[in-house]
Write an enzyme that holds these catalytic residues in place. Structure first.
Site, PDB file in Angstrom:
ATOM      1  NE  ARG A 145      19.537  20.145 -23.318  1.00  0.00           N
ATOM      2  CZ  ARG A 145      20.506  20.281 -22.776  1.00  0.00           C
ATOM      3  NH1 ARG A 145      20.667  21.505 -23.607  1.00  0.00           N
ATOM      4  NH2 ARG A 145      21.688  20.001 -24.269  1.00  0.00           N
ATOM      5  CE  LYS A 169      20.586  18.538 -19.283  1.00  0.00           C
ATOM      6  NZ  LYS A 169      20.289  17.295 -19.539  1.00  0.00           N
ATOM      7  CG  HIS A 241      12.846  14.776 -23.046  1.00  0.00           C
ATOM      8  ND1 HIS A 241      13.662  15.022 -23.044  1.00  0.00           N
ATOM      9  CD2 HIS A 241      11.867  14.639 -21.925  1.00  0.00           C
ATOM     10  CE1 HIS A 241      14.418  15.351 -21.909  1.00  0.00           C
ATOM     11  NE2 HIS A 241      13.827  14.691 -21.264  1.00  0.00           N
ATOM     12  NE  ARG A 244      17.017  17.876 -26.300  1.00  0.00           N
ATOM     13  CZ  ARG A 244      17.585  19.424 -26.556  1.00  0.00           C
ATOM     14  NH1 ARG A 244      17.778  19.613 -26.748  1.00  0.00           N
ATOM     15  NH2 ARG A 244      19.252  18.620 -26.556  1.00  0.00           N
ATOM     16  CG  HIS A 267      23.339  16.835 -28.064  1.00  0.00           C
ATOM     17  ND1 HIS A 267      22.518  15.972 -28.957  1.00  0.00           N
ATOM     18  CD2 HIS A 267      22.049  16.415 -27.098  1.00  0.00           C
ATOM     19  CE1 HIS A 267      21.650  15.961 -28.860  1.00  0.00           C
ATOM     20  NE2 HIS A 267      21.226  16.114 -27.480  1.00  0.00           N
ATOM     21  CE1 TYR A 276      16.527  12.359 -30.982  1.00  0.00           C
ATOM     22  CE2 TYR A 276      18.379  13.764 -30.939  1.00  0.00           C
ATOM     23  CZ  TYR A 276      17.145  13.561 -30.530  1.00  0.00           C
ATOM     24  OH  TYR A 276      16.796  13.500 -29.044  1.00  0.00           O
TER      25      TYR A 276
END
Length: 295
Positions: A145, A169, A241, A244, A267, A276
Site C-alpha cells: 500500500r 493496517k 493503487h 498494487r 487483506h 482480482y
C-alpha cells in the site's frame, strides 16, 4: 468552523435532519478523509480532484455493498453541493461521477511490459530519478500500500533475502518479497542516491526521501508516480493503487493461489482479493479470443 462542521450544522439547523442522519454524513466524510490521509495525503476539501474521488470509490467499492457505496457518494455530493453554493470551493469534483448499478468496477492495472517501459524511462541517473525508479519497482514487485511504502524504515529491509517486513493496517505485520531486478534498483538508490539526498535529516531511518532530504510524504509519492507514468506516455491518471492492482493481477495470471495473494496484499477478507480473479479471467478470455484459431 471547519468545512465539515459548516456542512453538519447546515444539515442539523437548516435541513432539520435527525442526529442519527447527521452522524451518518459525518462518518462518511471522515471515512473519505481518512482514506486520502493514508493514501497520498489529504490536501484539503478544496483540493480534492475527481481522480481522487474515483480512486476512493474504487478502493472502497471492493469491500462494500453497492447500496453503501451509493450512500457514501451521495454524502460527498451533498457536501460539495453546499460548498459550491457557498463559494467555499471553486469546483465540485463529484459532478458527473456515477456508480454502475449492481456491478463493481474492476481494478485498473498495468501489464508487465508497461511497467517495464516506465522503469526503463527512468534512466538519467539523477538522485530523484533513481529514487522514483526504486519506488515504482517496489510497488510493482511487492504490492505494498502507499502508506506502507511511505512509512518504510531501513531496518525493515532485508536485502540479502529479498524481503521487507511491512507494518500494515491494524498494526498487523507481514512479509513481502522482491525480485533481483527490484533489488538492483533499491540498492542503487540506497547506496548512491539516498546519501546525496540526505542533507537536513542525517539520522532519519526513512527509506524514501524528498529533495530536501526529509522523509517523503504519501502525497509526494503519489504525485511522483502520476508524473512518471504521464511522462512515459501511458496515462495521465496513474496512482500507486494501480501498481498494487498490477502486482495482484500479475501474480494470479501467473498461477499464484488466491490465499497466497491475500497474505501478500495484507487483506483481512478473502473476498477483497477475489475481485482480482475477475480481472485475471477477463485477461484469459481476451487471450483466448485473440489466439484460438477458430473464431
Amino acid at each position: 468552523m471547519t468545512l465539515e462542521e459548516q456542512f453538519l450544522s447546515y444539515l442539523k439547523n437548516e435541513r432539520s435532519y435527525s442526529p442519527k442522519t447527521v452522524l451518518a454524513y459525518q462518518k462518511d466524510l471522515a471515512a473519505a478523509k481518512k482514506f486520502w490521509q493514508e493514501n497520498g495525503g489529504f490536501p484539503g476539501w478544496d483540493q480534492i480532484s475527481r481522480r481522487d474521488l474515483e480512486i476512493y470509490l474504487l478502493a472502497t467499492g471492493q469491500k462494500l455493498a453497492s447500496s453503501t457505496l451509493s450512500r457514501k457518494l451521495s454524502s460527498l455530493k451533498s457536501f460539495y453541493r453546499l460548498l459550491t453554493r457557498r463559494g467555499l470551493v471553486k469546483a465540485d469534483p463529484t459532478v458527473a461521477i456515477q456508480l454502475r448499478r449492481g456491478k463493481k468496477k474492476l481494478p485498473e492495472f498495468f501489464y508487465q511490459d508497461e511497467v517495464g517501459q516506465v522503469i526503463r524511462s527512468l534512466n538519467d541517473g539523477k538522485p530523484l530519478t533513481v529514487r522514483n525508479r526504486a519506488i515504482v519497482a517496489l510497488f510493482y514487485a511487492t504490492g505494498m500500500r502507499l502508506s506502507e511504502l511511505t512509512d518504510l524504515k531501513i531496518k525493515q529491509l532485508d536485502l540479502e533475502n529479498g524481503m521487507i517486513l511491512v507494518h500494515g493496517k491494524g498494526n498487523k505485520d507481514r512479509y513481502v518479497f522482491f525480485d533481483q531486478e527490484s533489488k538492483k534498483y533499491l540498492e542503487e538508490y540506497l547506496q548512491v542516491a539516498r546519501p546525496s539526498l540526505l542533507k537536513n535529516e542525517p539520522d532519519t531511518e526513512a527509506v524514501f526521501l524528498n529533495k530536501l532530504g526529509r522523509p517523503i510524504s504519501s502525497r509526494g509519492i503519489a504525485k511522483a508516480v502520476q508524473q512518471i507514468f504521464q511522462k512515459a506516455g501511458l496515462t495521465a491518471g496513474a496512482h500507486p493503487h494501480e501498481l498494487r492492482h498490477s502486482f495482484a493481477t500479475a501474480m494470479l495470471n501467473n498461477g499464484a493461489d488466491l490465499r497466497s495473494v491475500q497474505e501478500l496484499l495484507g487483506h483481512e477478507d478473502l473476498s477483497t482479493t477475489q475481485i482480482y480473479t475477475h480481472v485475471s479471467m477477463q485477461h484469459l478470455t481476451a487471450e483466448y479470443r485473440q489466439h484460438f484459431p477458430r473464431k
